[in-house]
Design a protein around this motif. Structure first.
Motif, PDB file in Angstrom:
ATOM      1  N   VAL A  55       0.619   4.328  -2.660  1.00 12.38           N
ATOM      2  CA  VAL A  55       0.450   5.641  -2.176  1.00 12.38           C
ATOM      3  C   VAL A  55       1.484   6.542  -2.729  1.00 12.38           C
ATOM      4  O   VAL A  55       1.115   7.642  -3.446  1.00 12.38           O
ATOM      5  N   ARG A 112      -7.178   8.887   4.583  1.00 14.73           N
ATOM      6  CA  ARG A 112      -5.775   8.404   3.668  1.00 14.73           C
ATOM      7  C   ARG A 112      -6.544   7.906   2.287  1.00 14.73           C
ATOM      8  O   ARG A 112      -7.485   7.380   2.181  1.00 14.73           O
ATOM      9  N   THR A 162       3.135   7.561   7.550  1.00 16.31           N
ATOM     10  CA  THR A 162       3.084   6.274   8.251  1.00 16.31           C
ATOM     11  C   THR A 162       3.170   6.418   9.634  1.00 16.31           C
ATOM     12  O   THR A 162       3.605   7.620   9.985  1.00 16.31           O
ATOM     13  N   ASP A 217      -0.993   5.079   6.028  1.00 11.80           N
ATOM     14  CA  ASP A 217      -0.847   4.218   4.919  1.00 11.80           C
ATOM     15  C   ASP A 217       0.014   3.134   5.043  1.00 11.80           C
ATOM     16  O   ASP A 217      -0.125   1.869   4.414  1.00 11.80           O
ATOM     17  N   ASN A 249       0.940  -1.257  -0.034  1.00 14.33           N
ATOM     18  CA  ASN A 249       0.126   0.052  -0.081  1.00 14.33           C
ATOM     19  C   ASN A 249       0.786   1.348  -0.011  1.00 14.33           C
ATOM     20  O   ASN A 249       0.744   2.287  -0.858  1.00 14.33           O
ATOM     21  N   LEU A 250       1.827   1.390   0.596  1.00 14.07           N
ATOM     22  CA  LEU A 250       2.820   2.576   0.781  1.00 14.07           C
ATOM     23  C   LEU A 250       3.385   2.696  -0.524  1.00 14.07           C
ATOM     24  O   LEU A 250       3.401   3.993  -0.754  1.00 14.07           O
ATOM     25  N   ALA A 299       2.603  10.909   1.531  1.00 15.27           N
ATOM     26  CA  ALA A 299       2.170   9.602   2.548  1.00 15.27           C
ATOM     27  C   ALA A 299       2.296   9.814   3.862  1.00 15.27           C
ATOM     28  O   ALA A 299       2.915  10.776   4.620  1.00 15.27           O
TER      29      ALA A 299
END
Lengths: 223, 305
Positions: free
Chosen positions: B10, B302, B19, B45, B6-7, B17
Motif C-alpha cells: 500500500v 481501502r 493502520t 491496511d 500488504n502495508l 495508508a
C-alpha cells in the motif's frame, strides 16, 4: 561509595528474635560516610534494640563494635574473639561485609541490619542517588560522563525514549532523564554528533549476566 | 519488496495508508481477537497488535497476530525490549515469519512500574534501535546477531515509533534519523493532538530529507470523553493535548460525537502536511468507533494491492 539504608526496626527485631547475645557490628568505610552503619549508627541501633526488647520483656544482650572495613578479613580478625562470643552478629555493613564474616568464621550466624541500595553519591544533604551499575565495561566517555545503564530506567543505549518530558523520567517526576542530561552536556560542549552514532548492542558478559565476577591481577599475586 | 506485506505494498504504491490497533485480551479468548479484528478488518491496511501494552499482561502479540493471519489480515506485531532478551526476540521473530507475519514494530516498552507487575525485573538487553538493527541483519544478511546463519528468509517490514512530543524536542528528528539508519522502513508516531508542534516536527523531518527515506504514519487516538482527555493530558508522559481540545470535549453535549469530530479534523489537518504517508489509529478499548472515523475521513474503501 556503597550506599545503604537501615532496615525497619520491626524487621530487625524479627532477625534477632531467636538469639540472646548479639553483637551489632559496624563498618568504618562506605556505610559510615552515608550515615547508615558506622560507629554512631551502631550505637543508636543497639540502644533502640535494647529498649525495644526490654519493653517486650526479653533479656537480650546487645554489644557494639565497629571495624574499619568489614569487607576485608584482616580487619575482622581483630574482632575474632568477640564474634565467637556472640550467638548472632547483626552487621550494619553492606552485603559484602556480611559475607566476609560468614566466610572467615564458618560457625558465625550473621544477619544484615541494612539493605545495600546502590553505588552512588550524596547529591544534597540527606539525598543519595545512584551513579554506577558496575557493569564491567565503562562507556562514560561516550555519554558525556552520565551513565545511562545506572541512570536510565530502561538502561537505554540510544535514548532518550518517548517518556522523557521536561527533563524528567516518566517513572518519577523526581528522577532526571539521564539522556536529557547527556544531550544537554554534549550540546553545551559542541559534541552532539556523538549522539548521532548508533551505539550497538552491548556485551553484557562483563556485567552480572556473565556470572559472579573475578578479577585476577597477576602482578599482585604472591605465587 | 522487503517483506511483501500488504502495508508495504500500500505504501509503495503511494496510497495514504491506514493502520489500526488492537489490544489482545487479558485472557485466553481467540474469539475476542477474532471479533475485534473482524470489526476493524475492512477499514485498515494492517493491524497492530500490542505487546503487553502499559506493562499489563495480555495474550501474546505473536499468538494474536497468528489468529489475524488465519483471517487474512496483515498484522503489525509489536515487540518490546522490556520483556525479552536477544535470544527470545530472535526466536519469536523466526516464529512470526513462519506464521506469515510480515510487519514488526520495534519498541522499548513502557516501564513495568506502570503495569500490573511493578515488581518484575525488566530486561532491556537491547533497546528499540538495536532491535531494528538486529532484524535488519536477520533479513538482509540472513544472520543471527551472533553471526550464525539463519535457514530460510526473514522478510520483515521493519517499523519503529517516533514521539514528536517528547523532550528534548530538537533531538527528536535526529533520533528518527537514527531509527532509519538502524533499519526502519516505516514509522508510527505517538498520537498527534498538537498540530502546530507536529507540523514543526515534520518540517524538520523534511529539512533532513527523512520523509523520503521512511514512511511516516501519524498516530491518532480518538477521545471518548472529557475525562479521558484530561487523564491523558495529565498522566501520559510524552503526550501533548492542547487545552482547547480538552475544553471542546468538556463542553460537548455528546462527548463521543465530539471525539469523532476532533479525530476527523485531525486527520484532515495531518493529511495536508507534506511527507505524512498514512495514519495509525489507536482506539484501544474503543475499536468500534474506528470504521466510522475512517469512513467520515473519506479513507474508505481501502485499496486492494
Amino acid at each position: 561509595m556503597i550506599v545503604g539504608e537501615q532496615k525497619p526496626l520491626e524487621e530487625i527485631k524479627e532477625l534477632v528474635a531467636d538469639y540472646e547475645r548479639i553483637l551489632v557490628l559496624g563498618c568504618g568505610t562506605c556505610v559510615t560516610v552515608c550515615f547508615t552503619g558506622g560507629e554512631k549508627e551502631v550505637g543508636i541501633l543497639a540502644s533502640s534494640l535494647r529498649m525495644a526488647t526490654k519493653i517486650d520483656g526479653q533479656g537480650k544482650v546487645f554489644d557494639e563494635d565497629t571495624v574499619q572495613r568489614q569487607c576485608e578479613w584482616e580487619f575482622l580478625d581483630a574482632v575474632e574473639q568477640e564474634i565467637k562470643e556472640h550467638d548472632l552478629i547483626l552487621s550494619t555493613a553492606c552485603g559484602i561485609g556480611v559475607q566476609a564474616i560468614v566466610e572467615r568464621f564458618p560457625q558465625a550466624r550473621v544477619a544484615p541490619a541494612i539493605n545495600t541500595t546502590f553505588l552512588g553519591l550524596p547529591e544534597e544533604h540527606g539525598l543519595w542517588t545512584e551513579r554506577c551499575a558496575a557493569c564491567g565495561e565503562c562507556m562514560l566517555h561516550q555519554t558525556a560522563g552520565v551513565c545511562p545503564i545506572a541512570r536510565c530506567a530502561k538502561s537505554l543505549m540510544n535514548g532518550p525514549c518517548g517518556g522523557s518530558q521536561d527533563g524528567k523520567c516518566e517513572i518519577d517526576p523526581e528522577v532526571a532523564c539521564a539522556w536529557q542530561l547527556i544531550y544537554d552536556r554534549l550540546k553545551a560542549q559542541g559534541r552532539l554528533d556523538q549522539m548521532l552514532e548508533i551505539t550497538p548492542a552491548r556485551d553484557w558478559s562483563t556485567s552480572r549476566d556473565g556470572g559472579p565476577r573475578r578479577l585476577v591481577r597477576q602482578d599482585l599475586r604472591i605465587d | 519488496m522487503k517483506s511483501g506485506s500488504n502495508l508495504e505494498k500500500v505504501l509503495t504504491e503511494g496510497h495514504f495508508a491506514v493502520t489500526s490497533e488492537m489490544g489482545p485480551p487479558k485472557g485466553t479468548s481467540a474469539d475476542f481477537v477474532r471479533k475485534t479484528a473482524e470489526h476493524l478488518k475492512h477499514c485498515c491496511d494492517a493491524m497492530n497488535v500490542t505487546d503487553n501494552q502499559t506493562a499489563i499482561v495480555r495474550m501474546s502479540s505473536l499468538a494474536a497476530c497468528a489468529i489475524l493471519r488465519q483471517m487474512d489480515i496483515d498484522p503489525v506485531m509489536q515487540m518490546v525490549t522490556r520483556d525479552r532478551n536477544r535470544l527470545a526476540m530472535q526466536s519469536d521473530i523466526l516464529g512470526a515469519v513462519a506464521l506469515g507475519i510480515r510487519n514488526l514494530l520495534c519498541l522499548t516498552g513502557d516501564h513495568q512500574k506502570f503495569g500490573n507487575h511493578p515488581t518484575a525485573k525488566n530486561v532491556h538487553d537491547l533497546d528499540s534501535i538495536q532491535l531494528e538493527q538486529m532484524i535488519k541483519t536477520m533479513r538482509d544478511e540472513g544472520l543471527f546477531m551472533s553471526g550464525d546463519k539463519i535457514s530460510g528468509d526473514v522478510p520483515i517490514f521493519i517499523g519503529a515509533a517516533a514521539n514528536p512530543f517528547a523532550d528534548p524536542f530538537e533531538f527528536r528528528v535526529l533520533r528518527l534519523a537514527k531509527k532509519i539508519k538502524a533499519g526502519g522502513d516505516f514509522i508510527q508516531t505517538q498520537a498527534v493532538f498538537d498540530i502546530p508542534r507536529f507540523t514543526k516536527w515534520m518540517e524538520m523531518v523534511r529539512d533532513q530529507g527523512l520523509h523520503e527515506q521512511v514512511y511516516i504514519l501519524a498516530g491518532l487516538i480518538p477521545m471518548k470523553s472529557a475525562g479521558m482527555a484530561r487523564y491523558m493530558k495529565k498522566y501520559v508522559a510524552g503526550l501533548m493535548i492542547p487545552d482547547e481540545l480538552v475544553k471542546r470535549m468538556a463542553g460537548a453535549s455528546d462527548a463521543k460525537e465530539e471525539g469523532v469530530n476532533i479525530a476527523c479534523e485531525l486527520i484532515e489537518q495531518i493529511r495536508d502536511i507534506p511527507g505524512v504517508r498514512g495514519i495509525h489509529i489507536m482506539a484501544v478499548a474503543w475499536e468500534k468507533i474506528v470504521p466510522e472515523i475512517v469512513e467520515r475521513a473519506q479513507l474508505l474503501p481501502r485499496p486492494i494491492v
